[in-house]
Design a protein around this motif. Structure first.
Motif, PDB file in Angstrom:
ATOM      1  N   VAL A 224      47.868  16.427   4.013  1.00  0.00           N
ATOM      2  CA  VAL A 224      47.801  17.257   5.222  1.00  0.00           C
ATOM      3  C   VAL A 224      47.829  16.370   6.463  1.00  0.00           C
ATOM      4  O   VAL A 224      48.544  16.657   7.435  1.00  0.00           O
ATOM      5  CB  VAL A 224      46.548  18.156   5.191  1.00  0.00           C
ATOM      6  CG1 VAL A 224      46.391  18.890   6.526  1.00  0.00           C
ATOM      7  CG2 VAL A 224      46.648  19.159   4.041  1.00  0.00           C
ATOM      8  N   ARG A 225      47.075  15.296   6.438  1.00  0.00           N
ATOM      9  CA  ARG A 225      47.097  14.378   7.591  1.00  0.00           C
ATOM     10  C   ARG A 225      48.479  13.770   7.791  1.00  0.00           C
ATOM     11  O   ARG A 225      48.904  13.512   8.926  1.00  0.00           O
ATOM     12  CB  ARG A 225      46.068  13.262   7.404  1.00  0.00           C
ATOM     13  CG  ARG A 225      44.626  13.708   7.506  1.00  0.00           C
ATOM     14  CD  ARG A 225      43.693  12.526   7.718  1.00  0.00           C
ATOM     15  NE  ARG A 225      43.714  11.594   6.606  1.00  0.00           N
ATOM     16  CZ  ARG A 225      42.902  11.650   5.556  1.00  0.00           C
ATOM     17  NH1 ARG A 225      41.994  12.616   5.475  1.00  0.00           N
ATOM     18  NH2 ARG A 225      42.979  10.743   4.589  1.00  0.00           N
ATOM     19  N   ALA A 226      49.210  13.561   6.708  1.00  0.00           N
ATOM     20  CA  ALA A 226      50.542  12.963   6.794  1.00  0.00           C
ATOM     21  C   ALA A 226      51.601  13.948   7.272  1.00  0.00           C
ATOM     22  O   ALA A 226      52.661  13.522   7.741  1.00  0.00           O
ATOM     23  CB  ALA A 226      50.953  12.399   5.435  1.00  0.00           C
ATOM     24  N   GLY A 227      51.335  15.264   7.156  1.00  0.00           N
ATOM     25  CA  GLY A 227      52.310  16.213   7.679  1.00  0.00           C
ATOM     26  C   GLY A 227      52.549  17.478   6.877  1.00  0.00           C
ATOM     27  O   GLY A 227      53.349  18.322   7.285  1.00  0.00           O
ATOM     28  N   ILE A 228      51.872  17.662   5.739  1.00  0.00           N
ATOM     29  CA  ILE A 228      52.028  18.904   4.978  1.00  0.00           C
ATOM     30  C   ILE A 228      51.311  20.027   5.713  1.00  0.00           C
ATOM     31  O   ILE A 228      50.163  19.876   6.139  1.00  0.00           O
ATOM     32  CB  ILE A 228      51.463  18.746   3.551  1.00  0.00           C
ATOM     33  CG1 ILE A 228      52.296  17.733   2.756  1.00  0.00           C
ATOM     34  CG2 ILE A 228      51.399  20.098   2.836  1.00  0.00           C
ATOM     35  CD1 ILE A 228      53.723  18.180   2.468  1.00  0.00           C
ATOM     36  N   VAL A 229      51.975  21.180   5.836  1.00  0.00           N
ATOM     37  CA  VAL A 229      51.417  22.297   6.599  1.00  0.00           C
ATOM     38  C   VAL A 229      51.135  23.520   5.717  1.00  0.00           C
ATOM     39  O   VAL A 229      50.265  24.328   6.042  1.00  0.00           O
ATOM     40  CB  VAL A 229      52.365  22.692   7.758  1.00  0.00           C
ATOM     41  CG1 VAL A 229      51.795  23.847   8.567  1.00  0.00           C
ATOM     42  CG2 VAL A 229      52.615  21.502   8.668  1.00  0.00           C
TER      43      VAL A 229
END
Length: 282
Positions: A224-229
């Motif tokens: 999530v922090r890396a970009g998964i939404v």
């Protein structure tokens, strides 16, 4: 409350630097458990019904979709309804009338050019019907038509190809292959977080993680922090339900009324939902 569009939940999650979780609905009890878990966590949630689930219900999407919609409408938190992993264009074309605000069109098994053409046509139809459309590029492990391993050469989503694919199809979200697998029963998947970051920077639509049941809590938080939404979860609910049913029937082998063991399964699924929402939604 009324159902809200999937787009709204995804956009809110992205703006907050969080993810929204989408849980697979197979039975009414799944929908009830997901709603109860979401209320306990005080987090929005997506109820998603897959093409496989529709097939389980005799190919009729209406009854299970209406049941899930009723559960979502009665829920104390925001709920969206999503049609997942659609390969049959005829099923996709029922989505709006069945009450879905979004769908995932899955042409991932096709060669790139065919995937692009089929998805572009699906997007054109979906946007005309007012639907938000997700697609997939790369192979997420665990599907019958995918390579045996999520770590096989060439299966992961390439950022440059993903950027072209999104631009050429007009999709609203992209499911990416970054190391997870469908139908995992152990939470041992190792994700490529650097690749997620590169995809986030290359692709201007929300990224979706499929096969999240096999991903541990810390890996999910990092993703999530890396970009998964958007985080899709299915197998984890089935594991929880089946374990609870099995334990109840083992302890009470004389049971014939399904309500005690189905009810316990539903409670256990709800707790799984509550826990996972705390992980991915902060």
């Amino acid at each position: 409350m009324s159902l809200v569009p999937t787009r709204e939940l995804v956009e809110k999650a992205a703006a907050a630097g969080r993810a929204v979780a989408a849980f697979n609905v197979i039975t009414l009890e799944h929908a009830e458990a997901i709603a109860a878990g979401a209320e306990a966590a005080e987090r929005s949630v997506i109820l998603q019904i897959s093409e496989n689930a529709v097939r389980f219900h005799g190919g009729r999407v209406g009854p299970i979709a209406r049941a899930a919609a009723e559960v979502g409408t009665a829920c104390a938190v925001d709920v969206a309804l999503h049609l997942d992993h659609v390969t049959d264009i005829r099923l996709l074309h029922t989505a709006a009338d069945a009450g879905f605000s979004s769908a995932m069109f899955d042409a991932g098994a096709l060669p790139y050019a065919e995937n692009l053409a089929a998805t572009r046509a699906a997007v054109r139809w979906a946007h005309g019907a007012g639907l938000w459309l997700e697609a997939e590029l790369g192979y997420v492990g665990g599907k019958p038509d995918a390579p045996a391993s999520a770590h096989a050469a060439g299966v992961r989503t390439d950022p440059r190809e993903a950027a072209r694919y999104v631009a050429d199809t007009g999709v609203d979200a992209l499911a990416v292959a970054v190391g997870s697998s469908h139908a995992m029963t152990e939470r041992s998947a190792s994700l490529d977080h650097a690749l997620i970051e590169r995809l986030r920077d290359a692709v201007r639509v929300p990224l979706v993680l499929h096969g999240s049941s096999g991903v541990g809590d810390d890996e999910l938080r990092r993703a999530v922090r890396a970009g998964i939404v958007k985080v899709n979860v299915g197998t984890a609910l089935n594991i929880a339900f089946t374990r609870a049913v099995r334990e109840t029937l083992t302890a009470r082998p004389d049971l014939t009324d399904p309500r005690p063991y189905v009810g316990r399964g539903r409670e256990t699924m709800a707790e799984t939902v509550r826990t996972l929402l705390g992980v991915v939604s902060g």
